[in-house]
Design a protein around this motif. Structure first.
Motif, PDB file in Angstrom:
ATOM      1  N   UNK A   1      33.034  24.961   6.278  1.00  0.00           N
ATOM      2  CA  UNK A   1      32.603  23.920   7.205  1.00  0.00           C
ATOM      3  C   UNK A   1      31.182  24.268   7.619  1.00  0.00           C
ATOM      4  N   UNK A   2      30.200  23.617   6.983  1.00  0.00           N
ATOM      5  CA  UNK A   2      28.800  23.973   7.195  1.00  0.00           C
ATOM      6  C   UNK A   2      27.992  22.713   7.450  1.00  0.00           C
ATOM      7  N   UNK A   3      26.865  22.869   8.121  1.00  0.00           N
ATOM      8  CA  UNK A   3      25.986  21.743   8.438  1.00  0.00           C
ATOM      9  C   UNK A   3      24.582  22.031   7.930  1.00  0.00           C
ATOM     10  N   UNK A   4      24.029  21.070   7.220  1.00  0.00           N
ATOM     11  CA  UNK A   4      22.673  21.168   6.679  1.00  0.00           C
ATOM     12  C   UNK A   4      21.821  20.066   7.287  1.00  0.00           C
ATOM     13  N   UNK A   5      20.581  20.399   7.590  1.00  0.00           N
ATOM     14  CA  UNK A   5      19.675  19.424   8.198  1.00  0.00           C
ATOM     15  C   UNK A   5      18.394  19.314   7.386  1.00  0.00           C
ATOM     16  N   UNK A   6      17.776  18.143   7.485  1.00  0.00           N
ATOM     17  CA  UNK A   6      16.462  17.927   6.876  1.00  0.00           C
ATOM     18  C   UNK A   6      15.638  17.082   7.835  1.00  0.00           C
ATOM     19  N   UNK A   7      14.310  17.249   7.838  1.00  0.00           N
ATOM     20  CA  UNK A   7      13.455  16.579   8.819  1.00  0.00           C
ATOM     21  C   UNK A   7      12.951  15.236   8.311  1.00  0.00           C
ATOM     22  N   UNK A   8      12.133  14.583   9.136  1.00  0.00           N
ATOM     23  CA  UNK A   8      11.399  13.407   8.678  1.00  0.00           C
ATOM     24  C   UNK A   8      10.434  13.825   7.573  1.00  0.00           C
ATOM     25  N   UNK A   9      10.466  13.098   6.483  1.00  0.00           N
ATOM     26  CA  UNK A   9       9.484  13.276   5.416  1.00  0.00           C
ATOM     27  C   UNK A   9       8.735  11.964   5.236  1.00  0.00           C
ATOM     28  N   UNK A  10       7.533  12.048   4.684  1.00  0.00           N
ATOM     29  CA  UNK A  10       6.757  10.828   4.466  1.00  0.00           C
ATOM     30  C   UNK A  10       6.284  10.763   3.021  1.00  0.00           C
ATOM     31  N   UNK A  11       6.335   9.568   2.387  1.00  0.00           N
ATOM     32  CA  UNK A  11       5.896   9.458   0.993  1.00  0.00           C
ATOM     33  C   UNK A  11       4.455   9.887   0.769  1.00  0.00           C
ATOM     34  N   UNK A  12       3.554   9.551   1.702  1.00  0.00           N
ATOM     35  CA  UNK A  12       2.213  10.131   1.728  1.00  0.00           C
ATOM     36  C   UNK A  12       1.476  10.005   0.397  1.00  0.00           C
ATOM     37  N   UNK A  13       1.469   8.800  -0.183  1.00  0.00           N
ATOM     38  CA  UNK A  13       0.780   8.580  -1.457  1.00  0.00           C
ATOM     39  C   UNK A  13      -0.719   8.815  -1.310  1.00  0.00           C
ATOM     40  N   UNK A  14      -1.364   9.195  -2.408  1.00  0.00           N
ATOM     41  CA  UNK A  14      -2.794   9.494  -2.357  1.00  0.00           C
ATOM     42  C   UNK A  14      -3.603   8.277  -1.918  1.00  0.00           C
ATOM     43  N   UNK A  15      -3.302   7.098  -2.469  1.00  0.00           N
ATOM     44  CA  UNK A  15      -4.011   5.880  -2.073  1.00  0.00           C
ATOM     45  C   UNK A  15      -3.407   5.342  -0.778  1.00  0.00           C
ATOM     46  N   UNK A  16      -4.186   5.212   0.289  1.00  0.00           N
ATOM     47  CA  UNK A  16      -3.635   4.622   1.506  1.00  0.00           C
ATOM     48  C   UNK A  16      -3.322   3.143   1.305  1.00  0.00           C
ATOM     49  N   UNK A  17      -2.448   2.624   2.126  1.00  0.00           N
ATOM     50  CA  UNK A  17      -2.084   1.213   2.039  1.00  0.00           C
ATOM     51  C   UNK A  17      -3.299   0.357   2.376  1.00  0.00           C
ATOM     52  N   UNK A  18      -3.536  -0.660   1.555  1.00  0.00           N
ATOM     53  CA  UNK A  18      -4.738  -1.476   1.714  1.00  0.00           C
ATOM     54  C   UNK A  18      -4.466  -2.893   1.244  1.00  0.00           C
ATOM     55  N   UNK A  19      -5.221  -3.844   1.811  1.00  0.00           N
ATOM     56  CA  UNK A  19      -5.107  -5.259   1.449  1.00  0.00           C
ATOM     57  C   UNK A  19      -6.476  -5.907   1.522  1.00  0.00           C
ATOM     58  N   UNK A  20      -6.772  -6.767   0.545  1.00  0.00           N
ATOM     59  CA  UNK A  20      -7.922  -7.666   0.608  1.00  0.00           C
ATOM     60  C   UNK A  20      -7.374  -9.078   0.431  1.00  0.00           C
ATOM     61  N   UNK A  21      -7.547  -9.922   1.458  1.00  0.00           N
ATOM     62  CA  UNK A  21      -6.990 -11.283   1.439  1.00  0.00           C
ATOM     63  C   UNK A  21      -8.109 -12.302   1.520  1.00  0.00           C
ATOM     64  N   UNK A  22      -7.995 -13.361   0.712  1.00  0.00           N
ATOM     65  CA  UNK A  22      -8.974 -14.448   0.769  1.00  0.00           C
ATOM     66  C   UNK A  22      -8.288 -15.774   0.450  1.00  0.00           C
ATOM     67  N   UNK A  23      -8.776 -16.831   1.091  1.00  0.00           N
ATOM     68  CA  UNK A  23      -8.221 -18.170   0.928  1.00  0.00           C
ATOM     69  C   UNK A  23      -9.199 -19.060   0.179  1.00  0.00           C
ATOM     70  N   UNK A  24      -8.642 -19.972  -0.592  1.00  0.00           N
ATOM     71  CA  UNK A  24      -9.403 -21.056  -1.207  1.00  0.00           C
ATOM     72  C   UNK A  24      -8.637 -22.332  -0.884  1.00  0.00           C
ATOM     73  N   UNK A  25      -9.019 -22.964   0.210  1.00  0.00           N
ATOM     74  CA  UNK A  25      -8.246 -24.110   0.684  1.00  0.00           C
ATOM     75  C   UNK A  25      -6.865 -23.656   1.119  1.00  0.00           C
ATOM     76  N   UNK A  26      -5.822 -24.188   0.478  1.00  0.00           N
ATOM     77  CA  UNK A  26      -4.454 -23.826   0.830  1.00  0.00           C
ATOM     78  C   UNK A  26      -3.838 -22.872  -0.190  1.00  0.00           C
ATOM     79  N   UNK A  27      -4.672 -22.165  -0.916  1.00  0.00           N
ATOM     80  CA  UNK A  27      -4.166 -21.129  -1.815  1.00  0.00           C
ATOM     81  C   UNK A  27      -4.667 -19.771  -1.337  1.00  0.00           C
ATOM     82  N   UNK A  28      -3.831 -18.766  -1.502  1.00  0.00           N
ATOM     83  CA  UNK A  28      -4.108 -17.430  -0.986  1.00  0.00           C
ATOM     84  C   UNK A  28      -4.122 -16.435  -2.133  1.00  0.00           C
ATOM     85  N   UNK A  29      -5.189 -15.638  -2.219  1.00  0.00           N
ATOM     86  CA  UNK A  29      -5.284 -14.546  -3.176  1.00  0.00           C
ATOM     87  C   UNK A  29      -5.280 -13.239  -2.394  1.00  0.00           C
TER      88      UNK A  29
END
Length: 721
Positions: free
Chosen positions: A175-203
């Motif tokens: 009867x044993x208990x194992x624990x693990x902490x918060x981990x983070x994926x931490x990818x090399x590229x940070x999350x990023x977005x570039x958004x632009x509209x052309x009338x009612x269309x979104x790129x």
């Protein structure tokens, strides 16, 4: 009869030159005309509400074009909840929805300006007043606990056989208990977005592992037809699960771009990534194992507590770290039960991280098996052989293909396991204690489905092919794998195949996740190539012995096109259970006076079906093993219990393995095709390498020192007694 890696084809990455020369454009590399920059402002309390938000100084700052807050955000449509696998937002609550604060760092404003520096300065001028409320960032402090019934369709509260009686009657009990902490994926590229509209269309250019998911979320948010939203992500700099959900920053970038009528770029800081992007939740796993005197398992009871976000209770697609999904089926155990509790904390909603559930399960399960081996006086490898499951014991299905015993045999031989002394502290090299440990690796067979289009064109220089599908290249070698598949299917050199990825304008593909992209897309490419061969045969009038390329050259300017699709397959069907397996053997060196741990040697063998490209497969295996070293010895996202913020939310404080931490790694595979899973016989391989790695290291540390560490990351302080 099985094969080995020597029989697997190998090819260098076809996109390698573009990546190392800077020709491959990632999200933040896009600079459309009129580009503006946005910076997010986060809450500085972990719970309560905003009672006042002073944006006057920010609005008047040089270059500032817009300050977006809950007061002026405007309406957003109902976002998908992920229950139909049609897109996931990171949280059920849309960004900037109201003045309620659920966690430190939650976005409360967005500042858009002409330059990044002006946006950063404007964001620094936003002033917030708060009314605070009680909060909890630690499992022991939680006042609300839920019991999830299922995660991704798998039940979390289960039982088979008679666990109570089997536990009471077992001659040997742990009867044993194992624990693990918060981990983070931490990818090399940070999350990023570039958004632009052309009338009612979104790129949208987005750092995402699922362009179709982004398309679904954004079209719902802005009330657009899906075809009015185009999302592009041809190259992604890592993700590990963290880019499967459409980020709040992505929605806000599109909202701000529509408001000001110009493109908007947002790049999260590393601190924002570690604070506002879903991570692997901490776990507390109680393992109760009952066995016979020889270690034959009679019962396993697996009780887990993880955490979830306070504001997500009731979200039908809420993610909980599913730690028991592997313990229920990996070994031949007649009686089994599992429970799962989730404490509600004031943190970002946890999300997918490489081998979600499997990596944490194997830490507890494989460490417990090692303890049992010592309890009954059995070799840890022999104990696993003794409890080998010839079929899925929980679902009572045969495996589509299983060569785990061969992984054990090959790995033990390559490592020299037969020279291992049983007693801890038996091996020394100068001042270092040497330890040898092992563990089983396993990961399920997922296939989310995809459509691929292949176009074969006659050119003056000979025939060329183009393969198109919307799945994303995230460093997994997708460009190379699909080029090789098409080249093989059409009889062309790889160099004459072009691959298009990461664009909603291409044929649909599910997310690049769950180690599923290859197994979903490659068979579709194969079938499309077969279709083109049929078309070529028709053009030839049934003439035999004519090379396809020669035939196409006879039709100047001819182009033949075919599409094919694969269907989803989740873990099992009525005929088979689909699972990959492997074995890790690890050597560690421990300096006892200071508790310093070094992983000095790794031998790993995998059974993942047919391997399509030995070069990128080996890279994927090694990367996942290094990920497991990080889980075992380094990674721990720490929350301040007084102020509620992650105190090490940067790459200086959140430790990941570096070159000096990585030893010689011997990777091999069995290579036996699993033709029941798909026509190419391949299963996913991106995540299996991390599963079992942490316990193999922990077991080696025990063998070296005689100290059993049941919490991650394993620290030097625990070894100096």
């Amino acid at each position: 009869m099985t094969t080995t890696q020597e029989n697997s084809p190998a090819h260098v990455r076809v996109d390698g030159r573009a990546k190392v020369t800077g020709q491959a454009l990632y999200t933040a590399d896009h600079h459309p005309p009129g580009l503006t920059h946005a910076v997010l402002v986060g809450a500085t309390v972990p719970s309560g509400r905003v009672t006042g938000l002073d944006t006057a100084a920010a609005s008047a700052a040089p270059g500032v074009l817009l300050v977006l807050t809950p007061a002026n955000r405007g309406r957003l449509g109902q976002l998908p909840d992920g229950t139909r696998y049609d897109g996931w937002p990171p949280e059920a609550r849309p960004p900037l929805a109201d003045d309620t604060i659920h966690r430190w760092g939650q976005y409360i404003a967005l500042v858009v300006a002409e330059t990044l520096e002006q946006a950063q300065y404007g964001a620094s001028l936003v002033r917030a007043r708060y009314e605070t409320a009680p909060f909890a960032t630690a499992l022991d402090d939680a006042t609300v606990v839920s019991r999830p019934e299922q995660v991704m369709g798998e039940p979390m509260q289960i039982s088979r056989g008679d666990p109570d009686t089997a536990w009471a009657d077992a001659p040997v009990r742990l009867d044993v208990t194992y624990t693990s902490p918060n981990n983070h994926p931490c990818a090399l590229e940070p999350h990023a977005t570039v958004a632009e509209w052309d009338g009612e269309t979104l790129l949208v250019h987005d750092s995402t592992q699922w362009v179709r998911g982004d398309q679904a979320v954004l079209s719902a948010a802005f009330g657009l037809a899906p075809e009015a939203v185009r999302v592009r992500a041809p190259y992604v700099g890592g993700m590990f699960g963290s880019k499967i959900a459409t980020g709040s920053h992505t929605i806000l970038a599109a909202l701000a771009a529509r408001r000001i009528g110009r493109p908007v770029k947002i790049v999260l800081t590393r601190k924002q990534v570690l604070t506002n992007v879903g991570h692997r939740s901490e776990t507390v796993q109680r393992m109760r194992v009952g066995a016979g005197p020889d270690g034959s398992l009679a019962v396993l009871r697996h009780d887990t507590r993880t955490h979830a976000a306070v504001n997500e209770d009731g979200n039908p697609s809420e993610f909980h770290e599913p730690t028991s999904t592997m313990s229920r089926l990996l070994y031949d155990v007649p009686a089994y039960s599992a429970t799962h509790e989730s404490a509600r904390l004031n943190v970002m909603a946890p999300g997918w991280m490489r081998a979600p559930g499997e990596a944490t399960c194997q830490w507890a399960l494989e460490s417990t098996l090692d303890e049992l081996a010592y309890e009954v006086g059995a070799d840890p490898l022999e104990l696993r052989r003794r409890n080998h499951a010839g079929r899925d014991p929980h679902h009572d299905l045969p495996w589509s293909s299983k060569h785990l015993l061969e992984c054990y045999e090959q790995g033990a031989r390559r490592f020299g396991w037969d020279r291992r002394p049983d007693a801890p502290r038996s091996l020394r090299d100068g001042p270092d204690l040497i330890g040898w440990g092992m563990a089983t690796a396993t990961y399920p067979g997922w296939r989310f489905g995809a459509t691929a289009r292949v176009r074969l064109s006659g050119t003056a220089g000979g025939p060329r092919a183009t393969v198109s599908t919307s799945g994303s290249e995230v460093g997994n070698g997708a460009y190379t794998m699909l080029a090789m598949t098409a080249a093989e299917g059409l009889g062309l050199p790889v160099e004459r195949v072009t691959v298009e990825l990461g664009d909603t304008g291409l044929p649909p593909s599910a997310q690049t996740g769950g180690s599923s992209l290859t197994v979903s897309t490659a068979p579709a490419v194969r079938d499309a190539c077969l279709d083109i061969r049929v078309q070529l045969a028709r053009l030839a009038g049934g003439r035999p012995n004519m090379a396809d390329g020669d035939l196409l050259a006879e039709v100047p300017g001819a182009t033949l096109t075919a599409e094919a699709s694969t269907s989803p397959l989740f873990l099992r069907d009525g005929e088979f259970a689909y699972q990959s397996f492997g074995a890790h053997f690890v050597e560690v060196r421990v300096r006892p006076e200071i508790g310093r741990i070094r992983v000095s040697r790794v031998v790993s063998v995998f059974d993942v079906g047919r391997v399509l490209n030995a070069t990128t497969a080996r890279s994927q295996f090694i990367g996942a093993i290094i990920f497991g070293i990080g889980q075992a010895l380094h990674e721990n996202l720490i929350y301040d219990p007084v102020h509620g913020l992650p105190v090490n939310a940067d790459l200086g404080g959140y430790l990941v393995p570096v070159n000096a931490d990585v030893p010689a790694i011997d990777v091999s595979w069995i290579g036996a095709p699993d033709l029941a899973f798909n026509p190419l016989g391949c299963r996913g391989l991106g995540e299996i390498g991390i599963t079992g790695m942490a316990p193999a290291i922990g077991n080696a540390v025990f063998h070296a020192t005689g100290v059993r560490v049941r919490s991650l990351p394993i620290s030097p302080a625990e070894l100096v007694r």
